[in-house]
Scaffold this active site. Sequence first.
Site, PDB file in Angstrom:
ATOM      1  N   THR A 150      35.840  40.135  54.961  1.00 39.90           N
ATOM      2  CA  THR A 150      36.445  40.786  53.827  1.00 39.90           C
ATOM      3  C   THR A 150      37.742  40.974  53.188  1.00 39.90           C
ATOM      4  O   THR A 150      38.108  40.539  54.818  1.00 39.90           O
ATOM      5  CB  THR A 150      35.924  42.402  53.323  1.00 39.90           C
ATOM      6  OG1 THR A 150      35.827  42.929  55.129  1.00 39.90           O
ATOM      7  CG2 THR A 150      33.940  42.652  53.259  1.00 39.90           C
ATOM      8  N   TYR A 151      38.377  41.237  52.651  1.00 44.26           N
ATOM      9  CA  TYR A 151      39.492  41.428  52.902  1.00 44.26           C
ATOM     10  C   TYR A 151      40.698  42.089  54.238  1.00 44.26           C
ATOM     11  O   TYR A 151      39.641  42.976  54.806  1.00 44.26           O
ATOM     12  CB  TYR A 151      40.622  42.054  51.573  1.00 44.26           C
ATOM     13  CG  TYR A 151      41.729  41.652  51.006  1.00 44.26           C
ATOM     14  CD1 TYR A 151      42.618  40.943  50.497  1.00 44.26           C
ATOM     15  CD2 TYR A 151      42.721  43.010  50.903  1.00 44.26           C
ATOM     16  CE1 TYR A 151      43.400  41.164  50.715  1.00 44.26           C
ATOM     17  CE2 TYR A 151      43.699  43.041  50.496  1.00 44.26           C
ATOM     18  CZ  TYR A 151      44.242  41.789  50.502  1.00 44.26           C
ATOM     19  OH  TYR A 151      45.804  41.825  50.252  1.00 44.26           O
TER      20      TYR A 151
END
Length: 544
Positions: free
Chosen positions: A106-107
């Site tokens: 994820t980010y």
Amino acid sequence: KETYYIIKILVSKDGKNFWATLKTDEPLKEKVKVEGIINSLKDRKVTVSFFEKRQLKIKPYPPLKTSTLQQEASKRFRFSPGKTMSIAQKLYEGVEIDGKNVGLITYMRTDSLRLSEKAVYAIRNLIKEQFGTAYLPPTPINHETGGKLVQGAHEAIRPTQPNLTPESLIGKLESDFQKIYELIWKRAIASQGSYAQEEVKESNFEVDGLTFVARGKKLIFEGFYRILGEIPHYEDIPELNKGEQLDIIDAKYEEKETEPPPRYTEASLIRTMEHLGIGRPSTYAPTLETLYERKYIKKERGYLVPTELGFQVNDILISRFRDIFEVKFTAKMEEELDEIESGKKKALEVLEKFYTGFSEDLKSFEENIKGIKEELQRTEETCPLCGSPLLLKWSKYGKFYACSRYPECKYTRPAEASEVTDKKCPICQKPMILVEGKKGKYYRCVDYPKCKGILPYTLGIKCPECDGEIVERKAPKGKVFYGCTNYPECKFITSHKPVDIKCSACGYPIMLEKKGRKGKIYLECPNCKNKIEKEEKNEKGSDL
């Protein structure tokens, strides 16, 4: 530094030996007194005056966020924050797995410890399947502490597909990518594992009015440690009973010295910045890169050391802009930006309050900048072209001398320039000096800029690919590499220092100097990868 001493005794019960340390209110600094205590303890017994045993539950470590990812990668792999974030960016954007582009994490720019319900559900199922129900807590574990506003709605850094284990990606990811992914995967999965359980023991011993303390610990249940694959190992002490006596087997003292606080590492600086509220996840790595690029700091043996330029910039700015360089100001500004985002404050009001004081400091600085420069730049040297005083100036490539009559006189030379060499200028035949430029070392005419004569600085080693010579160069970020004087016709290049020794295995004309994991220097042939130990007394050009 001050010398002090620690006294320890070795005691035994049921065949298990363990050390206890003398408890003191003040450090012991008199060696004679310490030796006297040691002698008085020989062939004595100690009495157990206190014993306590208790169990502790250890909460799983939280999943990684930007700062802790950078810290762990620096501590474990010695990756710079910039390198770590570059790899994480590519893992987020997607890498090719079995012919498909897959975003693995994820980010990665986040200060949140939150995991989505969907992610928690998938992680808990994986733990149950791979490790068993004993390693799965009854309910999901929340690692968010509340309080400080985190940026946006981002989660912590986690694998997008928990079932893609690090083992399943071996051979499909580059080595460094594998390390970062495994670090992220293990911390995210382990964050939802069971609490570990430890047993902690502490005991006091008395003898002649002296109190000794012994502590022990052992792991009762591995819990999340097993998921991490990092089982801690502790020193334990046996069960003791108050009032029992034990023989002193040995007594010794250890000589210590007080130490100043250690310098920052990249990991500890990021941890401190986060603790003090300086910056955001997206600014930690760029901040360090800027300090390196402007040569305010350098790295020595893993520690960050301020340069002379860094000290000068610090002295100039701190004394004149004390408010904005105060740590609390930076943290307060971050809080105010959060309050603007949430609607609690208006942007113009915050900016007006800041700019009123800042504009006054800036005006005062601009009025005095000429005097500040003259004070810092003044030297006793004179220009060899016009006789005017020379000034010591700074650029991003280092210190240099410049004529005070610039732009009428354009004389400059690096401050670190060596003495005049025996090289002759190819244009005017005058002597040349060795200087350090932005692309590496080279020879320059003493009459520069009047005479533009230059020569490459070579290692005195023939290029293995052509009739040129090997030169030392610098990449834009300062990293040294070696190439050929006939570039771009000759493409020979290496990041390791060439040595004028012929390979005994294949006859290649040079070897490369490399460093092993334990710091041992060895030579490797770039052609056949033959490796040999470096021998300091080898004659130039000899075979090994």
